[in-house]
Motif scaffolding. Structure first.
Motif, PDB file in Angstrom:
ATOM      1  N   GLN A 100      -7.050  -0.389  -3.946  1.00  0.00           N
ATOM      2  CA  GLN A 100      -5.940  -0.437  -4.895  1.00  0.00           C
ATOM      3  C   GLN A 100      -4.579  -0.367  -4.209  1.00  0.00           C
ATOM      4  N   SER A 101      -4.526   0.182  -3.000  1.00  0.00           N
ATOM      5  CA  SER A 101      -3.259   0.271  -2.275  1.00  0.00           C
ATOM      6  C   SER A 101      -3.496   0.078  -0.775  1.00  0.00           C
ATOM      7  N   LEU A 102      -2.427  -0.241  -0.085  1.00  0.00           N
ATOM      8  CA  LEU A 102      -2.504  -0.366   1.375  1.00  0.00           C
ATOM      9  C   LEU A 102      -2.796   0.980   2.021  1.00  0.00           C
ATOM     10  N   ASP A 103      -2.248   2.037   1.446  1.00  0.00           N
ATOM     11  CA  ASP A 103      -2.523   3.373   1.982  1.00  0.00           C
ATOM     12  C   ASP A 103      -4.019   3.680   1.922  1.00  0.00           C
ATOM     13  N   GLU A 104      -4.664   3.343   0.802  1.00  0.00           N
ATOM     14  CA  GLU A 104      -6.110   3.560   0.682  1.00  0.00           C
ATOM     15  C   GLU A 104      -6.875   2.755   1.725  1.00  0.00           C
TER      16      GLU A 104
ATOM     17  N   MET B  61       1.777   6.486   4.408  1.00  0.00           N
ATOM     18  CA  MET B  61       1.519   6.006   5.745  1.00  0.00           C
ATOM     19  C   MET B  61       2.073   4.600   5.951  1.00  0.00           C
ATOM     20  N   VAL B  62       1.936   3.729   4.955  1.00  0.00           N
ATOM     21  CA  VAL B  62       2.353   2.334   5.122  1.00  0.00           C
ATOM     22  C   VAL B  62       3.814   2.238   5.528  1.00  0.00           C
ATOM     23  N   SER B  63       4.676   3.003   4.882  1.00  0.00           N
ATOM     24  CA  SER B  63       6.103   2.905   5.200  1.00  0.00           C
ATOM     25  C   SER B  63       6.398   3.300   6.645  1.00  0.00           C
ATOM     26  N   CYS B  64       5.570   4.131   7.232  1.00  0.00           N
ATOM     27  CA  CYS B  64       5.777   4.568   8.619  1.00  0.00           C
ATOM     28  C   CYS B  64       5.393   3.496   9.634  1.00  0.00           C
ATOM     29  N   VAL B  65       4.390   2.679   9.314  1.00  0.00           N
ATOM     30  CA  VAL B  65       3.871   1.710  10.284  1.00  0.00           C
ATOM     31  C   VAL B  65       4.209   0.267   9.923  1.00  0.00           C
ATOM     32  N   TYR B  66       4.948   0.052   8.835  1.00  0.00           N
ATOM     33  CA  TYR B  66       5.307  -1.302   8.404  1.00  0.00           C
ATOM     34  C   TYR B  66       6.594  -1.738   9.099  1.00  0.00           C
ATOM     35  N   PHE B  67       6.505  -2.814   9.882  1.00  0.00           N
ATOM     36  CA  PHE B  67       7.645  -3.305  10.658  1.00  0.00           C
ATOM     37  C   PHE B  67       8.276  -4.549  10.056  1.00  0.00           C
ATOM     38  N   GLY B  68       7.768  -5.016   8.916  1.00  0.00           N
ATOM     39  CA  GLY B  68       8.396  -6.137   8.223  1.00  0.00           C
ATOM     40  C   GLY B  68       8.212  -7.470   8.904  1.00  0.00           C
TER      41      GLY B  68
END
Length: 122
Positions: A76-80, A1-8
């Motif tokens: 433990q992760s941004l996805d979690e 999910m993170v890669s989909c909503v991460y705009f940098g």
């Protein structure tokens, strides 16, 4: 999910503009913090505002900074973190309902690093 909503490395204003133009109440995205190196900002729309929550990273994992300095919940992760807060949003936060996915936006709507370039050689 993170890669989909991460705009940098987009700025606060660009994130707000994207959420206002393409989102609805509960739409969210992640961006790099402009004020704290290594931190992220979780931006969530709830009209008429875009609420921003800083996410910090440490040896314990990832956590949303709390306003009243209560002990944060670590993941433990941004996805979690995102999945947990989508299922059960803490009372001090706007619910995370709709991920604003980069892939669903038109290319011209996304801020580009080249757009800030002021010098062009001919």
């Amino acid at each position: 999910m993170v890669s989909c909503v991460y705009f940098g490395q987009i700025g606060k204003e660009d994130a707000e503009r994207l959420l206002e133009r393409h989102g609805k109440d509960g739409s969210f995205l992640l961006r790099d913090s402009q004020s704290v190196s290594g931190a992220l900002c979780l931006c969530v729309r709830k009209a008429p505002f875009v609420h921003t929550y800083r996410i910090e990273h440490s040896s314990l994992g990832w956590a949303v900074e709390t306003i009243n300095r209560k002990k944060p919940q670590w993941f433990q992760s941004l996805d979690e973190l995102l999945e947990c807060y989508r299922r059960h949003t803490p009372g001090h936060m706007v619910p995370l309902l709709y991920p604003l996915e980069k892939a669903n936006l038109h290319t011209e709507d996304r801020p580009s690093p080249a757009a800030k370039q002021a010098y062009m050689e001919m």
